[in-house]
Scaffold this motif. Structure first.
Motif, PDB file in Angstrom:
ATOM      1  N   ILE A  64       0.865  -1.179   0.000  1.00 39.69           N
ATOM      2  CA  ILE A  64       0.000   0.000   0.000  1.00 39.69           C
ATOM      3  C   ILE A  64       0.904   1.232   0.000  1.00 39.69           C
ATOM      4  O   ILE A  64       1.466   1.616   1.017  1.00 39.69           O
ATOM      5  CB  ILE A  64      -0.931  -0.006   1.221  1.00 39.69           C
ATOM      6  N   GLY A  65       1.069   1.815  -1.176  1.00 42.92           N
ATOM      7  CA  GLY A  65       2.005   2.925  -1.352  1.00 42.92           C
ATOM      8  C   GLY A  65       3.281   2.417  -1.999  1.00 42.92           C
ATOM      9  O   GLY A  65       4.140   1.834  -1.336  1.00 42.92           O
ATOM     10  N   VAL A  66       3.407   2.597  -3.299  1.00 47.41           N
ATOM     11  CA  VAL A  66       4.497   1.986  -4.068  1.00 47.41           C
ATOM     12  C   VAL A  66       5.669   2.930  -4.270  1.00 47.41           C
ATOM     13  O   VAL A  66       6.823   2.517  -4.263  1.00 47.41           O
ATOM     14  CB  VAL A  66       3.960   1.502  -5.441  1.00 47.41           C
ATOM     15  N   TYR A  67       5.388   4.231  -4.485  1.00 50.38           N
ATOM     16  CA  TYR A  67       6.395   5.221  -4.839  1.00 50.38           C
ATOM     17  C   TYR A  67       7.136   4.731  -6.084  1.00 50.38           C
ATOM     18  O   TYR A  67       6.496   4.411  -7.085  1.00 50.38           O
ATOM     19  CB  TYR A  67       7.310   5.510  -3.652  1.00 50.38           C
ATOM     20  N   THR A  68       8.453   4.641  -6.071  1.00 48.15           N
ATOM     21  CA  THR A  68       9.175   4.208  -7.277  1.00 48.15           C
ATOM     22  C   THR A  68       9.452   2.708  -7.298  1.00 48.15           C
ATOM     23  O   THR A  68      10.174   2.225  -8.169  1.00 48.15           O
ATOM     24  CB  THR A  68      10.505   4.972  -7.429  1.00 48.15           C
ATOM     25  N   THR A  85       2.066 -10.311  -5.827  1.00 43.90           N
ATOM     26  CA  THR A  85       1.998  -9.078  -5.053  1.00 43.90           C
ATOM     27  C   THR A  85       1.013  -8.116  -5.706  1.00 43.90           C
ATOM     28  O   THR A  85       1.105  -7.855  -6.910  1.00 43.90           O
ATOM     29  CB  THR A  85       3.380  -8.398  -4.962  1.00 43.90           C
ATOM     30  N   VAL A  86       0.090  -7.585  -4.911  1.00 47.48           N
ATOM     31  CA  VAL A  86      -0.772  -6.503  -5.357  1.00 47.48           C
ATOM     32  C   VAL A  86      -0.141  -5.200  -4.893  1.00 47.48           C
ATOM     33  O   VAL A  86       0.076  -4.997  -3.693  1.00 47.48           O
ATOM     34  CB  VAL A  86      -2.199  -6.628  -4.777  1.00 47.48           C
ATOM     35  N   ALA A  87       0.189  -4.327  -5.826  1.00 52.10           N
ATOM     36  CA  ALA A  87       0.851  -3.062  -5.517  1.00 52.10           C
ATOM     37  C   ALA A  87      -0.110  -1.907  -5.778  1.00 52.10           C
ATOM     38  O   ALA A  87      -0.606  -1.748  -6.900  1.00 52.10           O
ATOM     39  CB  ALA A  87       2.114  -2.904  -6.359  1.00 52.10           C
ATOM     40  N   CYS A  88      -0.379  -1.097  -4.764  1.00 52.09           N
ATOM     41  CA  CYS A  88      -1.397  -0.046  -4.833  1.00 52.09           C
ATOM     42  C   CYS A  88      -0.771   1.346  -4.792  1.00 52.09           C
ATOM     43  O   CYS A  88      -0.012   1.663  -3.868  1.00 52.09           O
ATOM     44  CB  CYS A  88      -2.357  -0.159  -3.654  1.00 52.09           C
ATOM     45  N   ASP A  89      -1.113   2.167  -5.776  1.00 47.11           N
ATOM     46  CA  ASP A  89      -0.680   3.567  -5.740  1.00 47.11           C
ATOM     47  C   ASP A  89      -1.570   4.384  -6.674  1.00 47.11           C
ATOM     48  O   ASP A  89      -2.279   3.832  -7.524  1.00 47.11           O
ATOM     49  CB  ASP A  89       0.789   3.713  -6.143  1.00 47.11           C
ATOM     50  N   VAL A  90      -1.491   5.721  -6.514  1.00 37.10           N
ATOM     51  CA  VAL A  90      -2.321   6.614  -7.330  1.00 37.10           C
ATOM     52  C   VAL A  90      -1.479   7.502  -8.247  1.00 37.10           C
ATOM     53  O   VAL A  90      -2.032   8.296  -9.000  1.00 37.10           O
ATOM     54  CB  VAL A  90      -3.209   7.517  -6.440  1.00 37.10           C
ATOM     55  N   ASP A  91      -0.154   7.364  -8.178  1.00 41.95           N
ATOM     56  CA  ASP A  91       0.715   8.220  -8.987  1.00 41.95           C
ATOM     57  C   ASP A  91       1.229   7.447 -10.199  1.00 41.95           C
ATOM     58  O   ASP A  91       2.064   6.553 -10.078  1.00 41.95           O
ATOM     59  CB  ASP A  91       1.889   8.735  -8.151  1.00 41.95           C
ATOM     60  N   GLU A  92       0.737   7.812 -11.363  1.00 39.88           N
ATOM     61  CA  GLU A  92       1.079   7.083 -12.589  1.00 39.88           C
ATOM     62  C   GLU A  92       2.530   7.281 -12.995  1.00 39.88           C
ATOM     63  O   GLU A  92       3.178   6.359 -13.502  1.00 39.88           O
ATOM     64  CB  GLU A  92       0.150   7.511 -13.719  1.00 39.88           C
ATOM     65  N   GLN A  93       3.079   8.490 -12.765  1.00 37.17           N
ATOM     66  CA  GLN A  93       4.456   8.770 -13.167  1.00 37.17           C
ATOM     67  C   GLN A  93       5.440   7.922 -12.372  1.00 37.17           C
ATOM     68  O   GLN A  93       6.351   7.313 -12.939  1.00 37.17           O
ATOM     69  CB  GLN A  93       4.764  10.253 -12.976  1.00 37.17           C
ATOM     70  N   TRP A  94       5.265   7.865 -11.057  1.00 36.83           N
ATOM     71  CA  TRP A  94       6.132   7.013 -10.242  1.00 36.83           C
ATOM     72  C   TRP A  94       5.933   5.545 -10.604  1.00 36.83           C
ATOM     73  O   TRP A  94       6.891   4.769 -10.629  1.00 36.83           O
ATOM     74  CB  TRP A  94       5.843   7.217  -8.758  1.00 36.83           C
ATOM     75  N   ALA A  95       4.704   5.180 -10.895  1.00 33.22           N
ATOM     76  CA  ALA A  95       4.414   3.785 -11.232  1.00 33.22           C
ATOM     77  C   ALA A  95       5.161   3.337 -12.476  1.00 33.22           C
ATOM     78  O   ALA A  95       5.642   2.195 -12.546  1.00 33.22           O
ATOM     79  CB  ALA A  95       2.913   3.592 -11.424  1.00 33.22           C
ATOM     80  N   VAL A 107      10.980  -9.470 -12.401  1.00 30.14           N
ATOM     81  CA  VAL A 107       9.950  -9.872 -11.435  1.00 30.14           C
ATOM     82  C   VAL A 107       8.602  -9.232 -11.748  1.00 30.14           C
ATOM     83  O   VAL A 107       7.658  -9.374 -10.962  1.00 30.14           O
ATOM     84  CB  VAL A 107      10.368  -9.516  -9.979  1.00 30.14           C
ATOM     85  N   ASP A 108       8.492  -8.556 -12.870  1.00 28.96           N
ATOM     86  CA  ASP A 108       7.258  -7.831 -13.187  1.00 28.96           C
ATOM     87  C   ASP A 108       6.049  -8.774 -13.272  1.00 28.96           C
ATOM     88  O   ASP A 108       4.930  -8.365 -12.967  1.00 28.96           O
ATOM     89  CB  ASP A 108       7.410  -7.032 -14.481  1.00 28.96           C
ATOM     90  N   TYR A 109       6.267 -10.018 -13.678  1.00 30.84           N
ATOM     91  CA  TYR A 109       5.161 -10.970 -13.787  1.00 30.84           C
ATOM     92  C   TYR A 109       4.580 -11.335 -12.420  1.00 30.84           C
ATOM     93  O   TYR A 109       3.466 -11.865 -12.323  1.00 30.84           O
ATOM     94  CB  TYR A 109       5.613 -12.243 -14.511  1.00 30.84           C
ATOM     95  N   LYS A 110       5.324 -11.056 -11.343  1.00 30.62           N
ATOM     96  CA  LYS A 110       4.860 -11.361  -9.994  1.00 30.62           C
ATOM     97  C   LYS A 110       4.019 -10.238  -9.398  1.00 30.62           C
ATOM     98  O   LYS A 110       3.395 -10.433  -8.348  1.00 30.62           O
ATOM     99  CB  LYS A 110       6.053 -11.583  -9.040  1.00 30.62           C
ATOM    100  N   ILE A 111       4.041  -9.051 -10.009  1.00 30.11           N
ATOM    101  CA  ILE A 111       3.457  -7.860  -9.390  1.00 30.11           C
ATOM    102  C   ILE A 111       2.264  -7.364 -10.197  1.00 30.11           C
ATOM    103  O   ILE A 111       2.378  -7.065 -11.386  1.00 30.11           O
ATOM    104  CB  ILE A 111       4.517  -6.739  -9.259  1.00 30.11           C
ATOM    105  N   ASP A 112       1.145  -7.266  -9.526  1.00 28.54           N
ATOM    106  CA  ASP A 112      -0.104  -6.786 -10.112  1.00 28.54           C
ATOM    107  C   ASP A 112      -0.318  -5.349  -9.635  1.00 28.54           C
ATOM    108  O   ASP A 112      -0.805  -5.113  -8.520  1.00 28.54           O
ATOM    109  CB  ASP A 112      -1.250  -7.693  -9.665  1.00 28.54           C
ATOM    110  N   PHE A 113       0.059  -4.373 -10.471  1.00 25.25           N
ATOM    111  CA  PHE A 113      -0.046  -2.968 -10.069  1.00 25.25           C
ATOM    112  C   PHE A 113      -1.470  -2.470 -10.285  1.00 25.25           C
ATOM    113  O   PHE A 113      -2.042  -2.651 -11.363  1.00 25.25           O
ATOM    114  CB  PHE A 113       0.938  -2.090 -10.846  1.00 25.25           C
ATOM    115  N   ARG A 114      -2.036  -1.811  -9.269  1.00 30.53           N
ATOM    116  CA  ARG A 114      -3.386  -1.256  -9.348  1.00 30.53           C
ATOM    117  C   ARG A 114      -3.297   0.268  -9.203  1.00 30.53           C
ATOM    118  O   ARG A 114      -2.980   0.774  -8.111  1.00 30.53           O
ATOM    119  CB  ARG A 114      -4.272  -1.828  -8.242  1.00 30.53           C
ATOM    120  N   LEU A 115      -3.571   0.975 -10.286  1.00 29.49           N
ATOM    121  CA  LEU A 115      -3.566   2.440 -10.260  1.00 29.49           C
ATOM    122  C   LEU A 115      -4.935   2.926  -9.804  1.00 29.49           C
ATOM    123  O   LEU A 115      -5.849   3.124 -10.615  1.00 29.49           O
ATOM    124  CB  LEU A 115      -3.218   3.004 -11.638  1.00 29.49           C
TER     125      LEU A 115
END
Length: 226
Positions: A64-68, A85-95, A107-115
């Motif tokens: 909860i809170g991904v930053y960079t 991993t579910v990664a939660c953030d609201v900043d698209e640029q940092w994401a 490791v990108d296949y392991k991480i499900d980013f939710r904007l």
């Protein structure tokens, strides 16, 4: 302890303890160039979190809170190939920066980013029937919502799972808000500090969990669901 000695100890720990992948190091150095880099966790804290997820055998995590993306990368590298991993953030640029380094590390296949706002994401996971299915959750986002993140995380966490909450000391402001510089007060309103104080006290008295607050970096609370 003298300032010079503290700096020397920091360098000593970095040189004799830190095991950091090349991609983690590149991401940390890249983030350090940004004026907002105070939000990045220290490398030693990232290594500590990596050890924690290995100790509990974590395969499913939430950030909860991904930053960079440094802390998420630490956790993803430490978990097995079939982890999630579910990664939660609201900043698209940092994401976008985070995603680029996750891909570089493989490791990108392991991480499900939710904007989206993290509360919405956590509630959607619960609606999908995922309560009690996560092993590790890291909370490092807007402080005013810390209590809500904590409650939703407890519902998503399995028994024996671990929540790590960052910034529970807030540069000492939980003890004395007026000790902060004016610049820091602009970044950290007193309402946010009070929200963290309230949650710290709540967790201390919460019979649903085991807990320990550590003076690591800006304060890290570890909470085990009973």
């Amino acid at each position: 302890m003298e300032k010079g000695c503290l700096e020397g100890l920091h360098e000593y720990v970095q040189s004799t303890s830190l095991r950091e992948s090349q991609v983690l190091k590149e991401l940390r150095f890249e983030t350090d160039k940004d004026p907002s880099s105070i939000m990045q966790i220290p490398a030693t804290q990232g290594q500590f979190m990596s050890l924690l997820v290995k100790l509990i055998g974590a395969k499913r995590s939430i950030e909860i809170g991904v930053y960079t993306g440094y802390s998420a990368l630490c956790v993803a590298e430490a978990m097995p190939d079939d982890s999630y991993t579910v990664a939660c953030d609201v900043d698209e640029q940092w994401a976008e920066k985070a995603k680029a380094f996750w891909k570089k590390a493989g490791v990108d296949y392991k991480i499900d980013f939710r904007l989206a706002p993290a509360i919405e994401t956590l509630e959607s996971l619960l609606q999908d029937g995922q309560a009690g299915s996560y092993d590790f959750i890291f909370i490092d986002a807007d402080k005013d919502n810390y209590d809500t993140y904590y409650e939703l995380s407890l519902r998503l966490l399995r028994k024996g799972g671990l929540i790590a909450i960052d910034n529970v000391l807030l540069f000492g402001s939980v003890v004395d808000y007026n000790a902060l510089s004016e610049a820091m007060k602009d970044m950290l309103p007193e309402s946010s500090v009070q929200a963290v104080r309230d949650l710290n006290e709540k967790i201390h008295n919460d019979s649903r969990v085991d807990m320990s607050m550590l003076q690591i970096a800006d304060g890290l609370s570890l909470i085990r669901k009973i």
